[in-house]
Design an enzyme around this catalytic site. Structure first.
Site, PDB file in Angstrom:
ATOM      1  N   CYS A   1      -2.589   1.563   2.236  1.00 55.86           N
ATOM      2  CA  CYS A   1      -1.674   2.441   1.504  1.00 55.86           C
ATOM      3  C   CYS A   1      -1.299   1.845   0.147  1.00 55.86           C
ATOM      4  O   CYS A   1      -0.833   2.568  -0.738  1.00 55.86           O
ATOM      5  CB  CYS A   1      -0.438   2.777   2.333  1.00 55.86           C
ATOM      6  N   HIS A   2      -1.537   0.546  -0.053  1.00 53.21           N
ATOM      7  CA  HIS A   2      -1.271  -0.047  -1.374  1.00 53.21           C
ATOM      8  C   HIS A   2      -2.212   0.518  -2.437  1.00 53.21           C
ATOM      9  O   HIS A   2      -1.960   0.356  -3.623  1.00 53.21           O
ATOM     10  CB  HIS A   2      -1.372  -1.584  -1.318  1.00 53.21           C
TER      11      HIS A   2
ATOM     12  N   TYR B   1      -1.552  10.120  -5.257  1.00 57.22           N
ATOM     13  CA  TYR B   1      -0.978  10.835  -4.109  1.00 57.22           C
ATOM     14  C   TYR B   1      -1.525  12.257  -4.040  1.00 57.22           C
ATOM     15  O   TYR B   1      -1.917  12.739  -2.982  1.00 57.22           O
ATOM     16  CB  TYR B   1       0.559  10.869  -4.227  1.00 57.22           C
TER      17      TYR B   1
ATOM     18  N   GLU C   1      -7.208  -7.349  -5.172  1.00 59.61           N
ATOM     19  CA  GLU C   1      -8.379  -6.479  -5.173  1.00 59.61           C
ATOM     20  C   GLU C   1      -8.921  -6.244  -6.587  1.00 59.61           C
ATOM     21  O   GLU C   1      -9.850  -5.475  -6.783  1.00 59.61           O
ATOM     22  CB  GLU C   1      -8.038  -5.142  -4.505  1.00 59.61           C
TER      23      GLU C   1
ATOM     24  N   ASN D   1       3.018   4.569   7.375  1.00 59.95           N
ATOM     25  CA  ASN D   1       1.785   3.896   7.806  1.00 59.95           C
ATOM     26  C   ASN D   1       2.101   2.731   8.746  1.00 59.95           C
ATOM     27  O   ASN D   1       2.723   1.764   8.336  1.00 59.95           O
ATOM     28  CB  ASN D   1       1.041   3.375   6.568  1.00 59.95           C
TER      29      ASN D   1
END
Length: 184
Positions: free
Chosen positions: A149-150, A118, A176, A141
């Protein structure tokens, strides 16, 4: 019929099933405008009501709209592990100011398989010390998954919060390759 019909922004939507549950996808002529997690009928109807209020036009179900059909193809490919980046026009009209700035940086600057803190994201947009504001921007978002945003996590290794729920965030990060697959 009025000749000014094209100035209205039709809003079209569809729901796509994914391994993290149904996602509502909504688009305007400008591009994808909203992605909503856990789009059961009740959640979907509330989200469409909010969109109607914000955009001033009633959303219409249109899975065959070219933009939505392409968005569904890309979402399916992403969850199948065949796509690492979304290439879709985005309509940022649901978000403005600092939040939009942070989300645009996230969309362009934090690729598949990477994570950012962040505070680091705050620094990237020239606001060091605004880590909490970045957290708020992530929570606001309107385009989760597509605007990833993950991929924003806590510096100490904590996963951070997530509008779609932490289980969903874990699954996306596992997809991912950032986290091991959840065991259950």
């Amino acid at each position: 019929m009025s000749t000014h019909g094209h100035s209205e922004q039709p809003v079209v939507w569809t729901v796509v099933g994914t391994e993290i549950g149904p996602l509502l996808l909504a688009a305007t002529r400008e591009g994808l405008v909203n992605v909503v997690f856990h789009a059961t009928d009740a959640v979907r109807d509330r989200a469409l009501g909010r969109l109607a209020e914000r955009l001033g036009v009633e959303p219409v179900e249109a899975p065959d709209s070219p933009l939505l059909a392409e968005a569904v193809r890309q979402v399916d490919a992403y969850f199948a592990g065949d796509r690492r980046a979304f290439e879709l026009p985005l309509d940022w009209s649901l978000i403005s100011g600092f939040n939009r700035q942070v989300l645009r940086e996230l969309a362009s600057g934090v690729p598949f398989g990477a994570v950012v803190g962040y505070g680091d994201l705050a620094e990237r947009v020239g606001q060091p010390g605004a880590a909490q504001a970045v957290g708020a921007a992530m929570g606001a978002n309107p385009l989760p998954v597509v605007v990833p945003c993950h991929r924003v996590v806590e510096r100490d290794g904590g996963i951070g919060g997530f509008g779609g729920g932490l289980e969903t965030k874990r699954k996306l990060l596992a997809l991912e390759g950032v986290l091991p697959e959840p065991l259950f």
